[in-house]
Design a protein around this motif. Structure first.
Motif, PDB file in Angstrom:
ATOM      1  N   PRO A 101      26.815  38.811  23.542  1.00 52.69           N
ATOM      2  CA  PRO A 101      26.232  39.083  24.864  1.00 52.69           C
ATOM      3  C   PRO A 101      25.054  38.158  25.150  1.00 52.69           C
ATOM      4  CG  PRO A 101      26.190  41.050  23.454  1.00 52.69           C
ATOM      5  CD  PRO A 101      26.716  39.933  22.637  1.00 52.69           C
ATOM      6  N   THR A 102      24.748  37.995  26.422  1.00 51.08           N
ATOM      7  CA  THR A 102      23.618  37.154  26.806  1.00 51.08           C
ATOM      8  C   THR A 102      22.314  37.743  26.301  1.00 51.08           C
ATOM      9  OG1 THR A 102      24.792  36.436  28.765  1.00 51.08           O
ATOM     10  CG2 THR A 102      22.420  36.113  28.767  1.00 51.08           C
ATOM     11  N   GLN A 103      22.164  39.055  26.395  1.00 53.01           N
ATOM     12  CA  GLN A 103      20.971  39.725  25.902  1.00 53.01           C
ATOM     13  C   GLN A 103      21.380  40.717  24.826  1.00 53.01           C
ATOM     14  OE1 GLN A 103      18.937  41.435  29.243  1.00 53.01           O
ATOM     15  NE2 GLN A 103      18.673  39.472  30.246  1.00 53.01           N
ATOM     16  N   PHE A 104      20.593  40.792  23.750  1.00 54.34           N
ATOM     17  CA  PHE A 104      20.921  41.712  22.662  1.00 54.34           C
ATOM     18  C   PHE A 104      19.660  42.083  21.908  1.00 54.34           C
ATOM     19  CE2 PHE A 104      21.610  37.376  21.421  1.00 54.34           C
ATOM     20  CZ  PHE A 104      21.005  37.270  20.183  1.00 54.34           C
ATOM     21  N   THR A 105      19.775  43.106  21.083  1.00 55.63           N
ATOM     22  CA  THR A 105      18.612  43.661  20.402  1.00 55.63           C
ATOM     23  C   THR A 105      18.930  43.938  18.942  1.00 55.63           C
ATOM     24  OG1 THR A 105      19.278  45.881  21.060  1.00 55.63           O
ATOM     25  CG2 THR A 105      17.694  44.753  22.500  1.00 55.63           C
ATOM     26  N   GLY A 106      17.870  44.229  18.183  1.00 54.42           N
ATOM     27  CA  GLY A 106      18.032  44.589  16.784  1.00 54.42           C
ATOM     28  C   GLY A 106      16.754  45.198  16.249  1.00 54.42           C
ATOM     29  N   ALA A 107      16.817  45.633  14.995  1.00 51.44           N
ATOM     30  CA  ALA A 107      15.661  46.295  14.388  1.00 51.44           C
ATOM     31  C   ALA A 107      15.803  46.326  12.882  1.00 51.44           C
ATOM     32  CB  ALA A 107      15.546  47.723  14.917  1.00 51.44           C
ATOM     33  N   CYS A 108      14.695  46.698  12.245  1.00 55.10           N
ATOM     34  CA  CYS A 108      14.719  46.958  10.808  1.00 55.10           C
ATOM     35  C   CYS A 108      15.273  48.368  10.587  1.00 55.10           C
ATOM     36  CB  CYS A 108      13.317  46.817  10.217  1.00 55.10           C
ATOM     37  SG  CYS A 108      12.137  48.031  10.818  1.00 55.10           S
ATOM     38  N   SER A 124      16.702  37.252  24.896  1.00 53.02           N
ATOM     39  CA  SER A 124      16.995  37.121  26.322  1.00 53.02           C
ATOM     40  C   SER A 124      18.045  36.055  26.634  1.00 53.02           C
ATOM     41  CB  SER A 124      15.706  36.812  27.094  1.00 53.02           C
ATOM     42  OG  SER A 124      15.131  35.605  26.631  1.00 53.02           O
ATOM     43  N   GLU A 125      18.518  35.338  25.628  1.00 57.49           N
ATOM     44  CA  GLU A 125      19.548  34.323  25.818  1.00 57.49           C
ATOM     45  C   GLU A 125      20.530  34.385  24.652  1.00 57.49           C
ATOM     46  OE1 GLU A 125      18.010  30.395  26.417  1.00 57.49           O
ATOM     47  OE2 GLU A 125      16.658  31.028  28.018  1.00 57.49           O
ATOM     48  N   PRO A 126      21.734  33.841  24.841  1.00 58.90           N
ATOM     49  CA  PRO A 126      22.679  33.828  23.724  1.00 58.90           C
ATOM     50  C   PRO A 126      22.195  32.900  22.616  1.00 58.90           C
ATOM     51  CG  PRO A 126      23.609  32.693  25.625  1.00 58.90           C
ATOM     52  CD  PRO A 126      22.293  33.259  26.054  1.00 58.90           C
ATOM     53  N   PRO A 127      22.724  33.068  21.402  1.00 56.19           N
ATOM     54  CA  PRO A 127      22.315  32.210  20.281  1.00 56.19           C
ATOM     55  C   PRO A 127      22.720  30.759  20.491  1.00 56.19           C
ATOM     56  CG  PRO A 127      23.770  33.979  19.543  1.00 56.19           C
ATOM     57  CD  PRO A 127      23.692  34.066  21.019  1.00 56.19           C
ATOM     58  N   LEU A 128      21.987  29.872  19.830  1.00 59.06           N
ATOM     59  CA  LEU A 128      22.344  28.453  19.810  1.00 59.06           C
ATOM     60  C   LEU A 128      23.528  28.231  18.877  1.00 59.06           C
ATOM     61  CD1 LEU A 128      18.695  27.166  19.394  1.00 59.06           C
ATOM     62  CD2 LEU A 128      20.055  27.165  21.498  1.00 59.06           C
ATOM     63  N   GLY A 129      23.662  29.081  17.891  1.00 62.02           N
ATOM     64  CA  GLY A 129      24.756  29.017  16.929  1.00 62.02           C
ATOM     65  C   GLY A 129      24.707  30.222  16.024  1.00 62.02           C
ATOM     66  N   MET A 130      25.825  30.512  15.384  1.00 63.18           N
ATOM     67  CA  MET A 130      25.909  31.626  14.440  1.00 63.18           C
ATOM     68  C   MET A 130      26.570  31.101  13.170  1.00 63.18           C
ATOM     69  SD  MET A 130      26.876  34.832  16.917  1.00 63.18           S
ATOM     70  CE  MET A 130      28.019  34.048  18.050  1.00 63.18           C
ATOM     71  N   ALA A 177      21.045  31.438  15.098  1.00 61.71           N
ATOM     72  CA  ALA A 177      19.986  30.487  15.422  1.00 61.71           C
ATOM     73  C   ALA A 177      19.591  30.718  16.878  1.00 61.71           C
ATOM     74  CB  ALA A 177      20.471  29.055  15.227  1.00 61.71           C
ATOM     75  N   MET A 178      18.313  31.038  17.087  1.00 69.24           N
ATOM     76  CA  MET A 178      17.816  31.346  18.421  1.00 69.24           C
ATOM     77  C   MET A 178      16.711  30.380  18.817  1.00 69.24           C
ATOM     78  SD  MET A 178      19.558  34.029  19.299  1.00 69.24           S
ATOM     79  CE  MET A 178      18.674  34.301  20.828  1.00 69.24           C
ATOM     80  N   ALA A 179      16.654  30.029  20.097  1.00 73.87           N
ATOM     81  CA  ALA A 179      15.466  29.343  20.607  1.00 73.87           C
ATOM     82  C   ALA A 179      14.338  30.361  20.485  1.00 73.87           C
ATOM     83  CB  ALA A 179      15.675  28.907  22.049  1.00 73.87           C
ATOM     84  N   ALA A 180      13.302  30.027  19.739  1.00 72.81           N
ATOM     85  CA  ALA A 180      12.247  30.992  19.401  1.00 72.81           C
ATOM     86  C   ALA A 180      11.624  31.642  20.635  1.00 72.81           C
ATOM     87  CB  ALA A 180      11.180  30.321  18.551  1.00 72.81           C
ATOM     88  N   HIS A 181      11.499  30.906  21.717  1.00 74.29           N
ATOM     89  CA  HIS A 181      10.850  31.463  22.907  1.00 74.29           C
ATOM     90  C   HIS A 181      11.694  32.536  23.594  1.00 74.29           C
ATOM     91  CE1 HIS A 181      13.379  28.431  24.894  1.00 74.29           C
ATOM     92  NE2 HIS A 181      13.275  29.195  25.959  1.00 74.29           N
ATOM     93  N   THR A 182      12.946  32.694  23.184  1.00 71.90           N
ATOM     94  CA  THR A 182      13.817  33.701  23.806  1.00 71.90           C
ATOM     95  C   THR A 182      13.827  35.024  23.050  1.00 71.90           C
ATOM     96  OG1 THR A 182      15.826  33.060  22.599  1.00 71.90           O
ATOM     97  CG2 THR A 182      15.319  31.841  24.634  1.00 71.90           C
TER      98      THR A 182
END
Length: 146
Positions: free
Chosen positions: A2-9, A19-25, A46-51
């Motif tokens: 998904p374009t936006q996603f979440t996670g947690a410990c 707020s954006e899809p990953p650059l790669g998985m 791999a995420m753009a850190a600012h997202t």
């Protein structure tokens, strides 16, 4: 993904939202990921850190990586869940451990990386590429893409 996603410990003390899809998985087979995760490889986005917005205060541990560089792992100090990884050579990229996603089934690796360190008993998905060491890096913006 998904374009936006979440996670947690595991204990919920640290949550993140992307707020954006990953650059790669990737499935990373480097020795550092094996040690940090206690398994044969670490599935990571791999995420753009600012997202990535992080709520809570992860603890960070920096060590010399097997390739000679330094790598930083981010985890929850309360429950020990591994959440993030950073490389000082690519400060604009934040790696997120796929097991921490609220919907981990959305993770779809595009490559196995650092296969030079893959354990002999790992069975690879033959449908995704194998990269001997690191994935390609774009010179222009220093972001991992595949």
């Amino acid at each position: 993904m998904p374009t936006q996603f979440t996670g947690a410990c595991a204990c919920g003390a640290i949550r993140y939202a992307c707020s954006e899809p990953p650059l790669g998985m990737f499935n990373c087979h480097c020795r550092d990921c094996q040690r940090a995760g206690g398994g044969p490889f670490s599935p990571m986005l791999a995420m753009a850190a600012h997202t990535v917005r992080i709520d809570g205060a992860p603890a960070f541990y920096t060590a010399q990586a097997s390739g000679g560089n330094h790598g930083t792992s981010g985890f929850c100090a309360a429950c020990g869940t591994q959440l993030f990884a950073k490389n000082p050579d690519h400060p604009d990229v934040l790696m997120i451990k796929a097991g921490s996603l609220d919907e981990p089934a959305a993770f779809k690796p595009v490559a196995d990386i650092w296969t030079v360190n893959a354990l002999p008993w790992v069975h690879f998905d033959r449908h995704i590429p194998k990269v001997f060491k690191s994935p390609p890096v774009l010179e222009k913006d220093n972001l991992v893409r595949f």
